[in-house]
Design an enzyme around this catalytic site. Structure first.
Site, PDB file in Angstrom:
ATOM      1  N   SER A  56       0.845  -1.201   0.000  1.00  0.00           N
ATOM      2  CA  SER A  56       0.000   0.000   0.000  1.00  0.00           C
ATOM      3  C   SER A  56       0.878   1.248   0.000  1.00  0.00           C
ATOM      4  O   SER A  56       0.379   2.357  -0.222  1.00  0.00           O
ATOM      5  CB  SER A  56      -0.940  -0.004   1.216  1.00  0.00           C
ATOM      6  OG  SER A  56      -0.214  -0.247   2.407  1.00  0.00           O
ATOM      7  N   ASP A  94       5.692  -6.922   2.289  1.00  0.00           N
ATOM      8  CA  ASP A  94       4.879  -7.439   1.186  1.00  0.00           C
ATOM      9  C   ASP A  94       5.755  -7.773  -0.013  1.00  0.00           C
ATOM     10  O   ASP A  94       6.591  -6.952  -0.409  1.00  0.00           O
ATOM     11  CB  ASP A  94       3.873  -6.374   0.738  1.00  0.00           C
ATOM     12  CG  ASP A  94       2.472  -6.644   1.236  1.00  0.00           C
ATOM     13  OD1 ASP A  94       2.141  -7.810   1.525  1.00  0.00           O
ATOM     14  OD2 ASP A  94       1.700  -5.665   1.340  1.00  0.00           O
ATOM     15  N   LYS A 124       4.889 -11.280   3.152  1.00  0.00           N
ATOM     16  CA  LYS A 124       3.458 -11.543   2.929  1.00  0.00           C
ATOM     17  C   LYS A 124       3.223 -11.680   1.429  1.00  0.00           C
ATOM     18  O   LYS A 124       3.815 -10.946   0.627  1.00  0.00           O
ATOM     19  CB  LYS A 124       2.595 -10.419   3.511  1.00  0.00           C
ATOM     20  CG  LYS A 124       1.098 -10.610   3.247  1.00  0.00           C
ATOM     21  CD  LYS A 124       0.233  -9.759   4.151  1.00  0.00           C
ATOM     22  CE  LYS A 124       0.078  -8.323   3.725  1.00  0.00           C
ATOM     23  NZ  LYS A 124      -0.496  -8.123   2.359  1.00  0.00           N
ATOM     24  N   GLU A 126       0.009 -12.476  -1.595  1.00  0.00           N
ATOM     25  CA  GLU A 126      -1.436 -12.539  -1.876  1.00  0.00           C
ATOM     26  C   GLU A 126      -1.765 -13.767  -2.727  1.00  0.00           C
ATOM     27  O   GLU A 126      -1.090 -14.012  -3.739  1.00  0.00           O
ATOM     28  CB  GLU A 126      -1.881 -11.273  -2.617  1.00  0.00           C
ATOM     29  CG  GLU A 126      -1.732 -10.012  -1.783  1.00  0.00           C
ATOM     30  CD  GLU A 126      -2.246  -8.761  -2.503  1.00  0.00           C
ATOM     31  OE1 GLU A 126      -2.856  -8.892  -3.588  1.00  0.00           O
ATOM     32  OE2 GLU A 126      -2.044  -7.664  -1.958  1.00  0.00           O
ATOM     33  N   GLU A 193      -8.884  -9.907   4.057  1.00  0.00           N
ATOM     34  CA  GLU A 193      -9.278  -8.518   3.785  1.00  0.00           C
ATOM     35  C   GLU A 193     -10.689  -8.447   3.214  1.00  0.00           C
ATOM     36  O   GLU A 193     -11.012  -9.131   2.234  1.00  0.00           O
ATOM     37  CB  GLU A 193      -8.259  -7.881   2.809  1.00  0.00           C
ATOM     38  CG  GLU A 193      -8.596  -6.431   2.483  1.00  0.00           C
ATOM     39  CD  GLU A 193      -7.452  -5.659   1.830  1.00  0.00           C
ATOM     40  OE1 GLU A 193      -6.329  -6.187   1.734  1.00  0.00           O
ATOM     41  OE2 GLU A 193      -7.699  -4.508   1.419  1.00  0.00           O
TER      42      GLU A 193
HETATM   43  O1  KIV Z   1      -0.404  -3.408   1.754  1.00  0.00           O
HETATM   44  C1  KIV Z   1      -1.155  -3.343   2.745  1.00  0.00           C
HETATM   45  O2  KIV Z   1      -1.277  -2.306   3.415  1.00  0.00           O
HETATM   46  C2  KIV Z   1      -1.912  -4.537   3.099  1.00  0.00           C
HETATM   47  C3  KIV Z   1      -2.928  -4.406   4.195  1.00  0.00           C
HETATM   48  C4  KIV Z   1      -4.134  -3.746   3.677  1.00  0.00           C
HETATM   49  C5  KIV Z   1      -3.224  -5.707   4.828  1.00  0.00           C
HETATM   50  O3  KIV Z   1      -1.736  -5.551   2.514  1.00  0.00           O
END
Ligand code: KIV
Length: 275
Positions: A56, A94, A124, A126, A193
């Site tokens: 994000s 991420d 993390k 997806e 989410e």
């Molecule tokens: O990138 C992010 O901020 C996220 C959250 C919304 C969990 O993946």
């Protein structure tokens, strides 16, 4: 345990294992995003359990409309800045779009770069069954993975909208199946989410690993929000799940206006504010 020992325990670095223990004893997990040294210092000092260097950052730091454009180098830059600040929180970075969906070898190479260069604790990713091989390969390199299902912003062009996911039975069943696949592969936690609270609670009760929700109700093991949203720094974004804990946009605008005024009126700097 004495109060002193308890305090020491609270100060200990949060690990993936400690998150599991928190779920087992029913203690909710707190998680926020951070992309830079200064905010990570504040959030870690406040006692947050997990800091997510989320993609994000693409939206809130770089001003992109989606999370897709952010690069591996940019995620490493943000991860490194956060890692320099953090003493206690578990730091999750991420994996950006396009660095793990192609094939498992490319995925493990991207994952190793993030871990080596940012010094993050874990990553993390997806997706569910479709990224199984990449997840397996990264886990086999000894890198802990947090899964992410439901509304997965890297797939926004497939969904076409940011509305609630898995309201229909078929999508809900696929999500439950994917959650089990990720747990069986060895993921240490899962983010859900924007899905119905009842479905999220069911997943959290079926899995042994912690399930952290954003727009997924209170029946999960923890909550995550984007820091800029919960502090009221972002504008024009107010989904039902977002609780604002401050209005920093207002605070900053006011401070900034005062500064401009003080400069223009020659009030700043005064005699004591110079050498
Ligand atoms: O990138 C992010 O901020 C996220 C959250 C919304 C969990 O993946």
């Amino acid at each position: 345990m004495s109060t002193y020992a308890q305090q020491k325990d609270e100060d200990r670095k949060v690990t993936t294992h400690r998150l599991l223990e928190m779920k087992q004893r029913g203690e909710k997990i707190s998680m926020l995003t951070a992309y830079d040294y200064t905010s990570a210092t504040i959030l870690d000092g406040a006692g947050i359990d997990v800091l997510l260097v989320g993609d994000s950052a693409s939206n809130v730091m770089a001003g992109n409309i989606t999370t897709l454009p952010i690069t591996l180098d940019q995620m490493i830059y943000h991860g490194k800045s956060v890692m320099k600040a953090v003493k206690r929180a578990l730091v999750v970075v991420d994996m950006p779009f396009g660095t793990y969906q192609g094939n498992a070898l490319e995925a493990v190479a991207s994952a190793i770069r993030i871990m080596k260069e940012s010094h993050a604790d874990c990553l993390k990713m997806e997706g569910g069954a479709e990224i199984k091989e990449s997840v397996r390969r990264i886990l086999s390199a000894g890198i802990p993975i947090m899964g992410h299902l439901g509304l997965t912003p890297q797939s926004i062009n497939k969904f076409g909208t940011y509305t609630v996911r898995a309201k229909e039975e078929a999508e809900a069943n696929k999500l439950i199946e994917d959650a089990h696949i990720l747990e069986e592969l060895g993921c240490f936690a899962l983010v859900l989410e924007k899905i119905p609270a009842k479905l999220a609670a069911q997943v959290a009760s079926e899995l042994t690993i912690p399930v952290i929700g954003i727009g997924a109700g209170g029946g999960v093991d923890g909550q995550v929000l984007v820091m800029h949203d919960m502090l009221g720094l972002t504008q024009g974004f107010s989904p039902r799940f977002l609780r604002r804990y401050a209005n920093l946009q207002e605070v900053i605008t006011k401070a900034c206006k005062e500064y401009i005024n003080d400069v223009k009126s020659r009030d700043f700097p005064n005699d004591k504010e110079q050498y």
